[in-house]
Write an enzyme that holds these catalytic residues in place. Structure first.
Site, short mmCIF file in Angstrom:
data_model
loop_
_atom_site.label_atom_id
_atom_site.label_comp_id
_atom_site.label_asym_id
_atom_site.label_seq_id
_atom_site.Cartn_x
_atom_site.Cartn_y
_atom_site.Cartn_z
N LYS A 34 67.07 41.02 45.64
CA LYS A 34 66.02 40.49 46.48
C LYS A 34 64.62 40.53 45.30
O LYS A 34 64.73 41.26 44.65
CB LYS A 34 65.98 42.25 47.31
CG LYS A 34 65.89 43.19 46.53
CD LYS A 34 66.28 44.80 47.13
CE LYS A 34 66.08 45.84 46.65
NZ LYS A 34 66.81 47.33 47.13
N TYR A 252 35.83 46.52 30.10
CA TYR A 252 35.51 47.28 30.43
C TYR A 252 35.04 48.60 30.74
O TYR A 252 36.00 49.68 30.11
CB TYR A 252 35.75 46.81 32.04
CG TYR A 252 35.84 45.45 32.61
CD1 TYR A 252 34.26 44.88 32.92
CD2 TYR A 252 36.61 44.63 32.15
CE1 TYR A 252 33.88 43.64 33.12
CE2 TYR A 252 36.26 42.75 33.05
CZ TYR A 252 35.33 42.51 33.15
OH TYR A 252 35.10 41.13 33.85
#
Ligand SMILES: *Cc1c(COP(=O)(O)O)cnc(C)c1O
Length: 365
Positions: A34, A252
């Site tokens: 899946k 950042y």
């Protein structure tokens, strides 16, 4: 030269892990593919497994149809079952097996205006996970209703574990006892074990196992003594280097401040590729086969690694984010995520499938 980020999928390792699951569990096993085979490409993985696999499992019908259209002929089980009567009809036409885990799905079969006599049903019984599944106390009644329709070809009895990856708690044994009591005397094959149970709970051995993550080389129990082989290698290269003086902040948020002079490699890989954006400073990576660490905050397209202790490393150096040297489970733990999430999330990078991956040459061993 193009951007060096890529994922390499070792299909030989995938087959090895499937056979290992079947050997450990005995009996048959549905290979769970899946969510695009947990990010490994369901069609490629199903083709690689088809010569050895007894059956496949996906979550829902369109995932199964993708496999059928790609030529996969083995049985495919829908773990969420059908959402509508039309899906049920399509499933029975395509030889797709279906889980039944709530009342409405039983009614769909009882009232189906079409012939579904070929349908193979897996009746999912809730034995303590309290998610999907018919209540254990009513398993017998549901089984009887399904048989009374005279429409289903066969019924397999199944349940799913909530905590099989935790070997120190006994809820798995409680679930097994509840399953055995709820299904005593009922006909049909049984299926209990997911990957964690295949690896850690021999008491869960029944006719069918349902291994998922272990096919991709991850042991969710963390015991890692089962001869599983990693299937995905996520890699890139250092494209530039720079140095940081003590006290300088990187990236950042300036979230990392060099405690001493450091040599930093910039790597073409970021959260836009599926590498976890919240992997903190210290998360392991391998540069030219040597373990080192992530520095500062991961950006969308790039990230920084510590080259200070690797004098030979620099632009062009190979970087393994996870694979043979850096287990994906270790990166996941560092980021506070599950290995399932990391694997399912890989995107944007070219994915290459190989029959037998040769380990990255500069092993440093
Ligand atoms: C996803 C799933 C599996 C496979 O789980 P793993 O932990 O990846 O082995 C097995 N059974 C059911 C019902 C599932 O939904």
């Amino acid at each position: 030269m193009s951007r060096p980020a890529r994922a390499r999928i070792d299909l030989d390792a995938l087959r090895h892990n499937y056979l290992r699951a079947r050997e450990l569990h005995r009996g048959r096993a549905v290979a769970v593919v899946k969510a695009n085979a947990y990010g490994h490409d369901a069609v490629r993985c199903a083709h690689a497994l088809e010569p050895v696999a007894d059956a496949f499992a996906v979550a829902f019908l369109s995932e199964a149809i993708t496999l059928r259209e790609a030529g996969i002929r083995a049985p495919i089980l829908l773990l969420e079952g059908a959402f509508t009567a039309a899906e049920l009809e399509r499933a029975s036409q395509l030889g797709i097996w279906t889980v039944v885990h709530h009342e409405e799905q039983v009614r769909m079969i009882e009232r189906a205006p079409f012939n579904c006599t070929r349908l193979q049903v897996w009746l999912k019984i809730d034995t303590g996970m309290r998610r999907a599944g018919v209540p254990a106390a009513q398993a017998r009644a549901y089984h009887e209703r399904l048989r009374a329709t005279d429409r289903v070809a066969a019924i397999t009895l199944m349940s799913h574990f909530a905590r099989a990856d935790e070997t120190a708690v006994d809820t798995t044994l409680t679930q097994i006892a509840s399953f055995d009591a709820a299904t005593a005397g009922l006909d049909g094959p049984r299926s209990l074990a997911n990957s964690a149970a295949v690896l850690a709970w021999p008491q869960a051995r029944r006719d069918w196992a349902r291994p998922g993550i272990l096919l991709y080389g991850v042991d969710p129990t963390g015991l890692t003594q089962h001869d599983l082989r990693p299937v995905m290698a996520l890699s890139s290269e250092v494209f530039a280097e720079r140095s940081l003086a003590a006290g300088e902040a990187l990236g950042y948020g300036g979230s990392f401040v060099a405690e001493r002079p450091l040599r930093v490699g910039l790597v073409a890989m970021g959260y836009g590729d599926g590498y976890p954006g919240r992997a903190p400073t210290g998360t392991p990576v391998a540069v030219d086969g040597q373990r080192t660490r992530v520095l500062g905050r991961v950006s969308m397209d790039m990230m920084a690694v510590d080259l200070t202790a690797l004098p030979g490393a620099g632009p062009g150096s190979h970087v393994e984010l996870w694979g043979a040297r850096i287990p994906v489970a270790e990166v996941a733990a560092s980021a506070g995520l599950l290995p399932y999430e990391l694997l399912c999330n890989v995107k944007r990078v070219p994915v290459e499938h190989v029959e037998a991956a040769v380990a990255y040459a500069n092993t440093g061993t």
